[in-house]
Design a protein around this motif. Sequence first.
Motif, PDB file in Angstrom:
ATOM      1  N   PRO A   1      10.872 -31.773  33.397  1.00  0.00           N
ATOM      2  CA  PRO A   1      10.661 -30.465  34.027  1.00  0.00           C
ATOM      3  C   PRO A   1      10.669 -30.486  35.551  1.00  0.00           C
ATOM      4  O   PRO A   1      10.608 -29.430  36.174  1.00  0.00           O
ATOM      5  CB  PRO A   1       9.276 -30.074  33.514  1.00  0.00           C
ATOM      6  CG  PRO A   1       8.556 -31.377  33.373  1.00  0.00           C
ATOM      7  CD  PRO A   1       9.599 -32.376  32.926  1.00  0.00           C
ATOM      8  N   ILE A   2      10.725 -31.669  36.163  1.00  0.00           N
ATOM      9  CA  ILE A   2      10.499 -31.758  37.609  1.00  0.00           C
ATOM     10  C   ILE A   2      11.820 -31.675  38.368  1.00  0.00           C
ATOM     11  O   ILE A   2      12.795 -32.350  38.040  1.00  0.00           O
ATOM     12  CB  ILE A   2       9.761 -33.061  37.962  1.00  0.00           C
ATOM     13  CG1 ILE A   2       8.363 -33.046  37.339  1.00  0.00           C
ATOM     14  CG2 ILE A   2       9.678 -33.255  39.471  1.00  0.00           C
ATOM     15  CD1 ILE A   2       7.586 -34.319  37.547  1.00  0.00           C
ATOM     16  N   ILE A   3      11.827 -30.822  39.379  1.00  0.00           N
ATOM     17  CA  ILE A   3      12.929 -30.776  40.347  1.00  0.00           C
ATOM     18  C   ILE A   3      12.359 -31.321  41.649  1.00  0.00           C
ATOM     19  O   ILE A   3      11.446 -30.734  42.231  1.00  0.00           O
ATOM     20  CB  ILE A   3      13.479 -29.350  40.555  1.00  0.00           C
ATOM     21  CG1 ILE A   3      14.113 -28.813  39.257  1.00  0.00           C
ATOM     22  CG2 ILE A   3      14.517 -29.348  41.660  1.00  0.00           C
ATOM     23  CD1 ILE A   3      13.155 -28.128  38.358  1.00  0.00           C
ATOM     24  N   LEU A   4      12.871 -32.481  42.098  1.00  0.00           N
ATOM     25  CA  LEU A   4      12.302 -33.212  43.226  1.00  0.00           C
ATOM     26  C   LEU A   4      13.133 -32.986  44.479  1.00  0.00           C
ATOM     27  O   LEU A   4      14.339 -33.198  44.484  1.00  0.00           O
ATOM     28  CB  LEU A   4      12.252 -34.709  42.886  1.00  0.00           C
ATOM     29  CG  LEU A   4      11.634 -35.631  43.934  1.00  0.00           C
ATOM     30  CD1 LEU A   4      10.194 -35.225  44.231  1.00  0.00           C
ATOM     31  CD2 LEU A   4      11.678 -37.072  43.445  1.00  0.00           C
TER      32      LEU A   4
ATOM     33  N   PRO B   1      11.262 -40.629  35.059  1.00  0.00           N
ATOM     34  CA  PRO B   1      11.615 -40.172  33.695  1.00  0.00           C
ATOM     35  C   PRO B   1      11.382 -38.686  33.473  1.00  0.00           C
ATOM     36  O   PRO B   1      11.924 -38.126  32.529  1.00  0.00           O
ATOM     37  CB  PRO B   1      10.686 -41.012  32.808  1.00  0.00           C
ATOM     38  CG  PRO B   1      10.352 -42.215  33.614  1.00  0.00           C
ATOM     39  CD  PRO B   1      10.305 -41.751  35.027  1.00  0.00           C
ATOM     40  N   TYR B   2      10.586 -38.041  34.336  1.00  0.00           N
ATOM     41  CA  TYR B   2      10.296 -36.617  34.167  1.00  0.00           C
ATOM     42  C   TYR B   2      11.090 -35.755  35.146  1.00  0.00           C
ATOM     43  O   TYR B   2      10.917 -34.535  35.181  1.00  0.00           O
ATOM     44  CB  TYR B   2       8.799 -36.362  34.383  1.00  0.00           C
ATOM     45  CG  TYR B   2       7.914 -37.199  33.510  1.00  0.00           C
ATOM     46  CD1 TYR B   2       7.313 -38.364  34.009  1.00  0.00           C
ATOM     47  CD2 TYR B   2       7.690 -36.859  32.181  1.00  0.00           C
ATOM     48  CE1 TYR B   2       6.503 -39.150  33.210  1.00  0.00           C
ATOM     49  CE2 TYR B   2       6.878 -37.652  31.372  1.00  0.00           C
ATOM     50  CZ  TYR B   2       6.289 -38.793  31.887  1.00  0.00           C
ATOM     51  OH  TYR B   2       5.504 -39.562  31.102  1.00  0.00           O
ATOM     52  N   VAL B   3      11.954 -36.387  35.945  1.00  0.00           N
ATOM     53  CA  VAL B   3      12.718 -35.657  36.969  1.00  0.00           C
ATOM     54  C   VAL B   3      14.064 -35.246  36.405  1.00  0.00           C
ATOM     55  O   VAL B   3      14.847 -36.084  35.954  1.00  0.00           O
ATOM     56  CB  VAL B   3      12.908 -36.520  38.233  1.00  0.00           C
ATOM     57  CG1 VAL B   3      13.794 -35.795  39.236  1.00  0.00           C
ATOM     58  CG2 VAL B   3      11.556 -36.829  38.851  1.00  0.00           C
ATOM     59  N   GLY B   4      14.307 -33.937  36.422  1.00  0.00           N
ATOM     60  CA  GLY B   4      15.584 -33.429  35.921  1.00  0.00           C
ATOM     61  C   GLY B   4      16.635 -33.332  37.005  1.00  0.00           C
ATOM     62  O   GLY B   4      17.827 -33.511  36.748  1.00  0.00           O
ATOM     63  N   ARG B   5      16.179 -33.039  38.230  1.00  0.00           N
ATOM     64  CA  ARG B   5      17.127 -32.925  39.347  1.00  0.00           C
ATOM     65  C   ARG B   5      16.462 -33.464  40.608  1.00  0.00           C
ATOM     66  O   ARG B   5      15.245 -33.358  40.776  1.00  0.00           O
ATOM     67  CB  ARG B   5      17.545 -31.460  39.590  1.00  0.00           C
ATOM     68  CG  ARG B   5      18.298 -30.840  38.421  1.00  0.00           C
ATOM     69  CD  ARG B   5      18.723 -29.401  38.739  1.00  0.00           C
ATOM     70  NE  ARG B   5      19.294 -28.751  37.579  1.00  0.00           N
ATOM     71  CZ  ARG B   5      20.549 -28.852  37.204  1.00  0.00           C
ATOM     72  NH1 ARG B   5      21.378 -29.591  37.927  1.00  0.00           N
ATOM     73  NH2 ARG B   5      20.989 -28.216  36.129  1.00  0.00           N
ATOM     74  N   CYS B   6      17.297 -34.041  41.496  1.00  0.00           N
ATOM     75  CA  CYS B   6      16.818 -34.556  42.778  1.00  0.00           C
ATOM     76  C   CYS B   6      17.687 -33.987  43.899  1.00  0.00           C
ATOM     77  O   CYS B   6      18.914 -33.917  43.771  1.00  0.00           O
ATOM     78  CB  CYS B   6      16.888 -36.088  42.830  1.00  0.00           C
ATOM     79  SG  CYS B   6      15.686 -36.916  41.789  1.00  0.00           S
TER      80      CYS B   6
END
Length: 660
Positions: A30-33, A631-636
């Motif tokens: 769910p995370i967008i970093l 592992p929880y990052v969908g986009r960077c």
Amino acid sequence: MILDEIILHDFGTYGGRQNITLTPDSPDRPIILFGGLNGGGKTTLLDALQLCFFGNVAQCAGRGDLPYDEYLRRSVHRGAISREASIEVSFRHTVDGAEQNWRLSRSWTANDAVKERFQVFRDDVFDKAASDHWSTQVEEFIPARIAPLFLFDGEKVEKYADLEEAPALIRTAIQNLLGLDIVERLGGDLISIERKKKSELAAPAEADELSSLRDDIQALATNRARLLRERASGANELDQAKRRALELDQRYEREGGALFEDRGRLEAELAVTNRGKDAVERSLRELASGALPLALIADLISGVTDQAKLEAERTRNAQTADVLDAEYKEILGLDGVAGLPAKARQEISDHLQLRLDSYRRKSDGPRYLNLDDTTSAMAETIATTGLMDVQAQAREMLSQQQQLATNSEQLKGTLAAVPSQTSVAELISKREAANDVVRLAEFEQKKRDEEIARLDRELEAKRSKEARLLENVARQKFEQEDVTRLLDHSSRVRSTLDQFRAAVIARHVSRIEQYVFESFQQLARKATLLSGLSIDPTTFHLSLRGGDGHDLTAERLSAGERQLLAIAILWGLARASGRPLPMVIDTPLGRLDSEHRSRLVSSYFPYASHQVMLLSTDRELNGTDYQALLPYVGRCYHLRFSEAESRTIVETGYFSEEAA
């Protein structure tokens, strides 16, 4: 609700058009970093989201006390040619089981006046009703009163854990969360009605005092209104004075004022350049006094070395022929050879004579140089390497001399363009006078602001006195039944509202306490640090109980634990809201040590919401924390500020080198 995309066009540091996809890859990621250095545009991105949704009521970090129009004007990217900026946000929202696609577009131009345009599109169709009444419509998606629970700056949340400041913050959050701000406004409206009705009950004995007090209030209000007009006029005059000062600064620049101020440096630089040029010329003269002139006859020297080699070869051949002649004669005189047949002796003699004649021919030719070996080697050295080195030095020195001469001429030209003190004296005087006008106007504006603040305090005191006087008058004329009944009912309603408010808070506060406590237990490293916490429904004071069951003060918590408590309060309030909203956190780990960082990374960020946007610096999320979060990052994304282009550029990827 899921944010799908944000488009920034010439907003803040984001020059040009920047498209950022926000849709998470999967529910498990769910995370967008977002990674960016300080000044790279992280807070600007958070401000853009709030501004697009809430407009004038958005709590933007970059706004401060600026009027909305001035904030919009200053938010236009400096490099924008058309002085226009825009923000677009696309999101999805489910209503009654049906998913709808929404797109918000907020744009504005900032020329002489700021003109803003706001449009709402639902399923790619312009929705005029939603556009015209968006302040009401937005409450269905993300109510402005609870937005700070989901959009916040991680460096500023620690105040929630300050047990002295927390009550006011928790009070505001709970009231907004439960919609009690509406109850408060209703109570305030009732008090206004009561004040108005009480003024109708003024007793004749106190009418003069009340009239005099109202005259004073009117005079103060009139004086305040006059000061407000003067302040507005003064603001215009200050703007004009600043423009005049800017025009004089620009004229001063055009007429060489900066050169005039820089004259000393230019003269010193010219002196250094001339000394350097003289030094190079001395070196050239020294070089010319050595072997350099021989470069003029380089071909001749090369011919001399060739001739010397040829003569040396001829000499060696002649010497060899003399040696062979003597040896051949000895060979032919040997008894063994003399006893050979005449034909054999003749063949030997002819063969030896051929070899001797070959050396004689090779030794033929003039030998007019007759150089010894030392002189010949010296000539060859000069012809091969010596002249090349000298010529290379000469070329380098000539290049330096030419560059220094060019610099000297340029500096002389620049100094020639420096205006005299007489020519800029009047302009300097005008600039100083213009700056004095600006300073005076700023001082006068400050004095007006102070006077307005004083009048506000005096007005507040007199209005409080008026309220007390009206209360006395109301009691004296309470026999007026209609007014009395209205006041009585109003008082009862306010009392009922107070009871309703207390009941609502008491009903929900235990649930909020549980959410906050569970959130802290999930974040805390020490599972036994707290055994419980409570929120006073009247004072909203936050009390902590330690693992031993006794009261625990915030001072006994470390700075990291206090920040975890503050985040737990926000998280608990957000969970209590029951709204599935995205979470946007700016500077999430700025003040935490490594151990508390890892707790947030492992226990909070992946579970804070179904969509979490983290705006981090390179020093916050790196190394093991970055790997644990990955592992929880969908986009960077990397928010890179380009000095060359003076704008922030959004690139795919994080601080890969630092975070690896």
